[in-house]
Design an enzyme around this catalytic site. Sequence first.
Site, PDB file in Angstrom:
ATOM      1  N   SER A 184      31.754 -11.266  11.347  1.00  0.00           N
ATOM      2  CA  SER A 184      31.196 -10.389  12.371  1.00  0.00           C
ATOM      3  C   SER A 184      30.787 -11.179  13.605  1.00  0.00           C
ATOM      4  O   SER A 184      30.707 -10.647  14.691  1.00  0.00           O
ATOM      5  CB  SER A 184      30.005  -9.622  11.814  1.00  0.00           C
ATOM      6  OG  SER A 184      28.942 -10.493  11.524  1.00  0.00           O
ATOM      7  N   GLY A 201      33.680 -15.182  13.568  1.00  0.00           N
ATOM      8  CA  GLY A 201      35.002 -14.835  13.069  1.00  0.00           C
ATOM      9  C   GLY A 201      35.605 -13.593  13.690  1.00  0.00           C
ATOM     10  O   GLY A 201      36.603 -13.070  13.225  1.00  0.00           O
ATOM     11  N   ARG A 202      34.988 -13.109  14.769  1.00  0.00           N
ATOM     12  CA  ARG A 202      35.478 -11.888  15.393  1.00  0.00           C
ATOM     13  C   ARG A 202      36.862 -12.105  16.016  1.00  0.00           C
ATOM     14  O   ARG A 202      37.692 -11.210  16.019  1.00  0.00           O
ATOM     15  CB  ARG A 202      34.488 -11.404  16.452  1.00  0.00           C
ATOM     16  CG  ARG A 202      34.455  -9.904  16.576  1.00  0.00           C
ATOM     17  CD  ARG A 202      33.328  -9.432  17.449  1.00  0.00           C
ATOM     18  NE  ARG A 202      32.040  -9.477  16.762  1.00  0.00           N
ATOM     19  CZ  ARG A 202      30.919  -8.965  17.260  1.00  0.00           C
ATOM     20  NH1 ARG A 202      30.932  -8.380  18.426  1.00  0.00           N
ATOM     21  NH2 ARG A 202      29.786  -9.039  16.603  1.00  0.00           N
ATOM     22  N   SER A 203      37.084 -13.328  16.537  1.00  0.00           N
ATOM     23  CA  SER A 203      38.382 -13.584  17.167  1.00  0.00           C
ATOM     24  C   SER A 203      39.502 -13.617  16.131  1.00  0.00           C
ATOM     25  O   SER A 203      40.655 -13.322  16.446  1.00  0.00           O
ATOM     26  CB  SER A 203      38.345 -14.863  17.998  1.00  0.00           C
ATOM     27  OG  SER A 203      37.925 -15.942  17.218  1.00  0.00           O
TER      28      SER A 203
END
Lengths: 541, 107
Positions: A264, A267-269
Amino acid sequence: MSLEFDHSYKLANQNYDVSLKADVLVIGGGPAGTWAALTATENGASVILVDKGYCGSSGATAPSGNGVWYIPEDQRGEAMKSREALGGYLSERKWMERVLQRTFENVNRLDEWGYPFPIDEHGVKHKRSLQGPEYMRLMRRKLNKAKIKILDHSPALELLYDGYGIAGAAGVQTQENNQTWAVQANSIVIASGGCAFLSKALGCNVLTGDGYLFASEAGADLSGMEFSNAYAITPKYSSITKTAFYEWASFTYEDGSIIEGAGSKRGRSVIAKKLSEGQKVFAQLDKAQNDHDLQKYMRIAQPNFFLQFDRMGINPFEDRFEVTLRFEGTVRGTGGIRITDETCATSVPGLFAAGDAATRELICGGFTGGGSYNAAWAISSGYWSGEAAAKYALTYNRNNHDRTLTRKQVVGINEHHTPGETLGGNELTKLVQAEVTPYNVNLFRAEEKLTSSLLTLNNLWKEAKSHLGEKDSDLVRVRESAAMLATSRWMYSAALQRTETRGMHKRLDFPKTDDHQQRRLITSGLDEIQVNWDSHSLVNI
Amino acid sequence: MIEVLVEERCVECNLCVKVCPLNVFEKRENQPPVIARQSDCQTCYMCELYCPAKALYVAADAEDTVDVSADEIIETGLIGSYRKDIGWGKGYKSTASQDTAYKFYLK
């Protein structure tokens, strides 16, 4: 010419159905605008507040659970330190300190005014969270009590001027047969929020960068517009851009296998990459699956986070559900109108900016102002701008004199139009969205794609200047589309200038942080955009 | 998006017309308002929250219209459930006073 297409003509000819006067005009009725209005009144000024929607339900705060950067004095050092590296050291301690102090005092005032803060089993009152509907309803009541005139459903569409400078604003009343209005004022606070490009992020479709456009038309500049590429995780098709609870989520491919590195926060990319490859991404809050107390607390803390699942028939702890990333632009970014001093003045005398309409780099640098930082900034900058706008208005009071209000020629408001050749507001909005929404242009940035998008957008601006008008939409949408177009061009102009990776601005072709670029970028201009490095030097702490 | 306005429940207070930030509803003379501009709805649930009659229902899909059975959402209690969650209206207390967000900050 049909009746509904008369507004452009009427505004161009300064034909106003309603004319009002106040010391201070506040544009926008979210937290920043309401704090500004209230504080201006407390400082002896008469105030009119105009809102595009309804003051109390408009904007990103009202429909949300909001964390607030409310930190006791002894914990502030750590609170500030935790933000600085994330923001690429573009924030300033001096500003963080004064925002923390101002927020602390103002949130305590909310307590005095009767906001029902929760009290735990030890009798301790907790003030780090504000439930949006309750908070904004209370603010509206305070404005009513202070006899501040509120014009709901009255979007401002342009600023007005006199021989001294800015002198008010004009717009329409969308529920009163689209009557035109003008407010004459000695000073103006722009608190119209950021720009989320009509992406339907929660509460954000009134946030189309209007204030940036007004400020720029008046001659003000912007700062940090490269920090404008925030995306929030939502269940696919949902508007609920509340991401805190995805900390308890695991992310999977359609077949159920784990997506390595997806998360969230950092690691969103990874999620964006999978989505841009055309893969479906699923989430499940399985890390909270067996903790029923936690589930209960989550539900009370963010009711609408669960509302969406209840209505989709999903149990987010037990079921996997498809997710997407919804664009939040500068709302959760940090760029906005440049603030020139501690009163939240802009580079135009008498014009102040507050909340998401202003840059939040001062406290957040280049990493999301979302959540508690934006809330604290809105409260503090609203307070300071309201105070200063009142003092300015009462010092340079010109309302007692006969004033001739004039206007500038602005994009989209034309006396005459040629329907056959007109570029419509809805049409232009779609063209702008196509350039700013894709992850592979705006999130994963690189020179080639940014340059090509910017060229398209610059050409659209030229076209808009001669052809944008009321065709497929009303004048409000026309001006919104112009504001979004201008915003997108400032964003990509700044993004091209910053040849490094810092904060939320990630360049694939410049993946490292460059110490020489630890400066803010100032963007200005409409026809020709200038991007300059701020001379103000910042220090690593 | 806003999907249902149950006319039989509506008390014609027109609060939804007033509070909708996107001006989705349209007031009418001596009749309940109508959902006049559904595609402008941003799915913020504010109309449903303010509706004192539990006459409005916002579906979670923000992009497309979905089929919703009025009978079903009335029966399951989903209609107006957000107002209950927030604790607004007669007989309820604002749930802000039970806001458990602090438990997450302490973690």
